[in-house]
Design an enzyme around this catalytic site. Structure first.
Site, PDB file in Angstrom:
ATOM      1  N   ASP A  38       0.845  -1.205   0.000  1.00  7.84           N
ATOM      2  CA  ASP A  38       0.000   0.000   0.000  1.00  7.84           C
ATOM      3  C   ASP A  38       0.872   1.245   0.000  1.00  7.84           C
ATOM      4  O   ASP A  38       0.971   1.958   1.002  1.00  7.84           O
ATOM      5  CB  ASP A  38      -0.930  -0.021   1.222  1.00  7.84           C
ATOM      6  CG  ASP A  38      -1.842  -1.250   1.246  1.00  7.84           C
ATOM      7  OD1 ASP A  38      -2.082  -1.818   0.167  1.00  7.84           O
ATOM      8  OD2 ASP A  38      -2.299  -1.638   2.330  1.00  7.84           O
ATOM      9  N   LYS A  60      -0.964  -8.193  -3.074  1.00  8.39           N
ATOM     10  CA  LYS A  60      -2.239  -7.477  -3.025  1.00  8.39           C
ATOM     11  C   LYS A  60      -1.979  -6.003  -3.311  1.00  8.39           C
ATOM     12  O   LYS A  60      -1.118  -5.397  -2.680  1.00  8.39           O
ATOM     13  CB  LYS A  60      -2.908  -7.645  -1.655  1.00  8.39           C
ATOM     14  CG  LYS A  60      -4.309  -7.024  -1.620  1.00  8.39           C
ATOM     15  CD  LYS A  60      -5.039  -7.313  -0.320  1.00  8.39           C
ATOM     16  CE  LYS A  60      -4.700  -6.358   0.792  1.00  8.39           C
ATOM     17  NZ  LYS A  60      -4.976  -4.938   0.510  1.00  8.39           N
ATOM     18  N   THR A  61      -2.743  -5.478  -4.278  1.00 10.62           N
ATOM     19  CA  THR A  61      -2.560  -4.075  -4.673  1.00 10.62           C
ATOM     20  C   THR A  61      -3.813  -3.255  -4.354  1.00 10.62           C
ATOM     21  O   THR A  61      -4.931  -3.786  -4.305  1.00 10.62           O
ATOM     22  CB  THR A  61      -2.308  -3.982  -6.195  1.00 10.62           C
ATOM     23  OG1 THR A  61      -3.410  -4.578  -6.901  1.00 10.62           O
ATOM     24  CG2 THR A  61      -1.037  -4.706  -6.586  1.00 10.62           C
ATOM     25  N   ARG A  92      -9.991  -4.247  -4.768  1.00 12.10           N
ATOM     26  CA  ARG A  92     -10.822  -3.145  -5.252  1.00 12.10           C
ATOM     27  C   ARG A  92     -12.080  -2.939  -4.405  1.00 12.10           C
ATOM     28  O   ARG A  92     -12.674  -1.868  -4.428  1.00 12.10           O
ATOM     29  CB  ARG A  92     -11.166  -3.407  -6.721  1.00 12.10           C
ATOM     30  CG  ARG A  92     -12.168  -2.469  -7.367  1.00 12.10           C
ATOM     31  CD  ARG A  92     -11.658  -1.036  -7.382  1.00 12.10           C
ATOM     32  NE  ARG A  92     -12.622  -0.148  -8.026  1.00 12.10           N
ATOM     33  CZ  ARG A  92     -13.756   0.287  -7.480  1.00 12.10           C
ATOM     34  NH1 ARG A  92     -14.104  -0.117  -6.269  1.00 12.10           N
ATOM     35  NH2 ARG A  92     -14.556   1.104  -8.140  1.00 12.10           N
ATOM     36  N   LYS A  93     -12.490  -3.994  -3.698  1.00 16.91           N
ATOM     37  CA  LYS A  93     -13.705  -3.914  -2.874  1.00 16.91           C
ATOM     38  C   LYS A  93     -14.877  -3.278  -3.622  1.00 16.91           C
ATOM     39  O   LYS A  93     -15.465  -2.280  -3.203  1.00 16.91           O
ATOM     40  CB  LYS A  93     -13.451  -3.158  -1.566  1.00 16.91           C
ATOM     41  CG  LYS A  93     -12.450  -3.851  -0.645  1.00 16.91           C
ATOM     42  CD  LYS A  93     -12.405  -3.199   0.723  1.00 16.91           C
ATOM     43  CE  LYS A  93     -11.407  -3.835   1.661  1.00 16.91           C
ATOM     44  NZ  LYS A  93      -9.990  -3.576   1.311  1.00 16.91           N
ATOM     45  N   PHE A  94     -15.232  -3.879  -4.743  1.00 15.35           N
ATOM     46  CA  PHE A  94     -16.411  -3.433  -5.496  1.00 15.35           C
ATOM     47  C   PHE A  94     -17.631  -3.478  -4.585  1.00 15.35           C
ATOM     48  O   PHE A  94     -17.740  -4.355  -3.723  1.00 15.35           O
ATOM     49  CB  PHE A  94     -16.643  -4.354  -6.694  1.00 15.35           C
ATOM     50  CG  PHE A  94     -15.585  -4.251  -7.757  1.00 15.35           C
ATOM     51  CD1 PHE A  94     -15.590  -3.197  -8.658  1.00 15.35           C
ATOM     52  CD2 PHE A  94     -14.582  -5.209  -7.852  1.00 15.35           C
ATOM     53  CE1 PHE A  94     -14.617  -3.105  -9.649  1.00 15.35           C
ATOM     54  CE2 PHE A  94     -13.603  -5.118  -8.838  1.00 15.35           C
ATOM     55  CZ  PHE A  94     -13.614  -4.065  -9.742  1.00 15.35           C
ATOM     56  N   ALA A  95     -18.566  -2.535  -4.805  1.00  9.72           N
ATOM     57  CA  ALA A  95     -19.728  -2.481  -3.901  1.00  9.72           C
ATOM     58  C   ALA A  95     -20.981  -1.914  -4.572  1.00  9.72           C
ATOM     59  O   ALA A  95     -21.888  -1.461  -3.889  1.00  9.72           O
ATOM     60  CB  ALA A  95     -19.377  -1.648  -2.668  1.00  9.72           C
ATOM     61  N   ASP A  96     -21.045  -1.927  -5.914  1.00 10.49           N
ATOM     62  CA  ASP A  96     -22.176  -1.285  -6.595  1.00 10.49           C
ATOM     63  C   ASP A  96     -23.042  -2.331  -7.310  1.00 10.49           C
ATOM     64  O   ASP A  96     -22.816  -3.535  -7.176  1.00 10.49           O
ATOM     65  CB  ASP A  96     -21.636  -0.220  -7.566  1.00 10.49           C
ATOM     66  CG  ASP A  96     -22.573   0.987  -7.674  1.00 10.49           C
ATOM     67  OD1 ASP A  96     -23.806   0.778  -7.702  1.00 10.49           O
ATOM     68  OD2 ASP A  96     -22.074   2.113  -7.747  1.00 10.49           O
ATOM     69  N   ILE A  97     -24.025  -1.870  -8.071  1.00 15.16           N
ATOM     70  CA  ILE A  97     -24.902  -2.798  -8.797  1.00 15.16           C
ATOM     71  C   ILE A  97     -24.111  -3.502  -9.903  1.00 15.16           C
ATOM     72  O   ILE A  97     -23.061  -3.007 -10.348  1.00 15.16           O
ATOM     73  CB  ILE A  97     -26.124  -2.069  -9.404  1.00 15.16           C
ATOM     74  CG1 ILE A  97     -25.688  -1.045 -10.460  1.00 15.16           C
ATOM     75  CG2 ILE A  97     -26.952  -1.405  -8.313  1.00 15.16           C
ATOM     76  CD1 ILE A  97     -26.832  -0.533 -11.319  1.00 15.16           C
TER      77      ILE A  97
HETATM   78  O1  S5P Z   1     -11.109  -6.446   6.605  1.00 14.97           O
HETATM   79  C1  S5P Z   1     -10.166  -6.043   5.944  1.00 14.97           C
HETATM   80  C2  S5P Z   1     -10.101  -6.259   4.561  1.00 14.97           C
HETATM   81  C3  S5P Z   1      -8.978  -5.843   3.858  1.00 14.97           C
HETATM   82  S1  S5P Z   1      -8.833  -6.336   2.218  1.00 14.97           S
HETATM   83  N1  S5P Z   1      -9.128  -5.406   6.541  1.00 14.97           N
HETATM   84  C4  S5P Z   1      -8.015  -4.969   5.853  1.00 14.97           C
HETATM   85  O2  S5P Z   1      -7.092  -4.421   6.479  1.00 14.97           O
HETATM   86  N2  S5P Z   1      -7.942  -5.143   4.479  1.00 14.97           N
HETATM   87  C5  S5P Z   1      -6.786  -4.633   3.698  1.00 14.97           C
HETATM   88  O3  S5P Z   1      -5.610  -5.309   4.134  1.00 14.97           O
HETATM   89  C6  S5P Z   1      -6.512  -3.137   3.838  1.00 14.97           C
HETATM   90  O4  S5P Z   1      -7.152  -2.408   2.812  1.00 14.97           O
HETATM   91  C7  S5P Z   1      -4.995  -3.061   3.719  1.00 14.97           C
HETATM   92  O5  S5P Z   1      -4.624  -2.949   2.366  1.00 14.97           O
HETATM   93  C8  S5P Z   1      -4.509  -4.410   4.225  1.00 14.97           C
HETATM   94  C9  S5P Z   1      -4.017  -4.400   5.668  1.00 14.97           C
HETATM   95  O6  S5P Z   1      -2.873  -3.612   5.813  1.00 14.97           O
HETATM   96  P1  S5P Z   1      -2.001  -3.609   7.147  1.00 14.97           P
HETATM   97  O7  S5P Z   1      -0.955  -2.582   6.868  1.00 14.97           O
HETATM   98  O8  S5P Z   1      -2.888  -3.227   8.287  1.00 14.97           O
HETATM   99  O9  S5P Z   1      -1.437  -5.005   7.304  1.00 14.97           O
END
Ligand code: S5P
Length: 273
Positions: A38, A60-61, A92-97
């Site tokens: 991140d 994971k991006t 991306r956590k899509f959340a729309d229709i």
């Molecule tokens: O419930 C969640 C779901 C996700 S995908 N909690 C999260 O933290 N994430 C993701 O995991 C969040 O968007 C971040 O990219 C990563 C956790 O990062 P960290 O630095 O706390 O390990």
């Protein structure tokens, strides 16, 4: 039950190509570590991925965090995925229709479906979101994760919400390969005797060895708690690996190696027990 079997064994029973490739990669590289990278600057992003590549099954991006996005970053990411043998998960956590997410997934600046083997979605809109994403991703042999639970304090993802997320996945289990969750989901909400041999892959964020959380509600558990006690499959680690100094590549590499070791030994203990 599935989570007592080896990743390699479970790969054989998967019909979704992304699910199978992920489990095969985990077995081949002996790692259940997914690093969440991140970072804002493309140079840091790529340098960190190159450093942690040997220790991970999946990167994971959050592609929309990057400054000055250009397509060459995707090309470089794909080269690194080949070089180090890992898959790509766009969080991306899509959340729309359905109709909207299909466009967000296929088109726009990022064209996520063209490069991300795996992406994820909130089940909140109902089955429409899976149908929309599947219309794009399934023909490309992609896989989808539903967010059945979140790691943050006070998350609303609990009780019947989580159960219904699992039921949604069951109906579309050709494309939905598993969950973002904090524990195993197999059999949840199913009638007794049903869903006996389902095998959803569980990817779990909120993993850290040093801190218990952050100042914004994130909560951490150890790889051992997550993999051995809660029966999750993949540990997702962000700040625990890349830390505060993004130029400390040796430190980042060492931490990735450590989390890989912790995650893998917890898994070995699980399948031996
Ligand atoms: O419930 C969640 C779901 C996700 S995908 N909690 C999260 O933290 N994430 C993701 O995991 C969040 O968007 C971040 O990219 C990563 C956790 O990062 P960290 O630095 O706390 O390990």
């Amino acid at each position: 039950t599935a989570y007592k079997r080896s990743y390699g064994d479970r790969a054989k029973a998967q019909s979704n190509p992304a699910a199978r490739a992920l489990l095969e990669t985990m077995e081949r590289k002996k790692t259940n570590l997914c690093v969440s990278v991140d970072t804002v600057k493309p140079a840091d992003f790529l340098a960190i991925i190159d450093a942690v590549g040997p220790y991970i099954c999946l990167i994971k991006t959050h592609i929309d965090i990057l400054e000055d996005f250009e397509w060459s970053i995707i090309e470089r990411l794909e080269e690194l995925a080949k070089k180090h043998d890992f898959l790509i998960f766009e969080d991306r956590k899509f959340a729309d229709i359905g109709n909207t997410v299909a466009m967000q997934y296929a088109a726009g600046v990022y064209k996520i479906a063209s490069w991300a083997h795996i992406t994820n979605a909130h089940p909140v809109p109902g089955p429409s979101i899976v149908k929309g994403l599947s219309s794009i991703g399934f023909p490309l042999q992609r896989g989808l994760l539903l967010l059945a639970e979140m790691s943050t304090a006070g998350a609303l993802t609990k009780g019947t919400y989580t159960e219904e997320a699992v039921q949604m996945a069951r109906v579309h289990n050709d494309f939905v390969i598993g969950f973002i969750a904090q524990r195993r989901m197999n059999g949840i909400g199913a009638a007794p005797g049903e869903a006996q041999d389902e095998d959803f892959i569980i990817l779990t964020p909120g993993v850290g060895l040093e801190a218990k959380g952050d100042a914004m509600g994130q909560q951490y558990r150890t790889p051992r708690e997550v993999v051995l006690e809660s029966g999750c499959d993949v540990i997702i680690v962000g700040r625990g690996v890349y830390g505060k100094d993004l130029s400390d590549i040796d430190g980042i590499r060492a931490r990735a190696e450590r989390y890989r070791g912790e995650g893998w030994s917890a898994y070995l203990e699980r399948i031996a027990s």
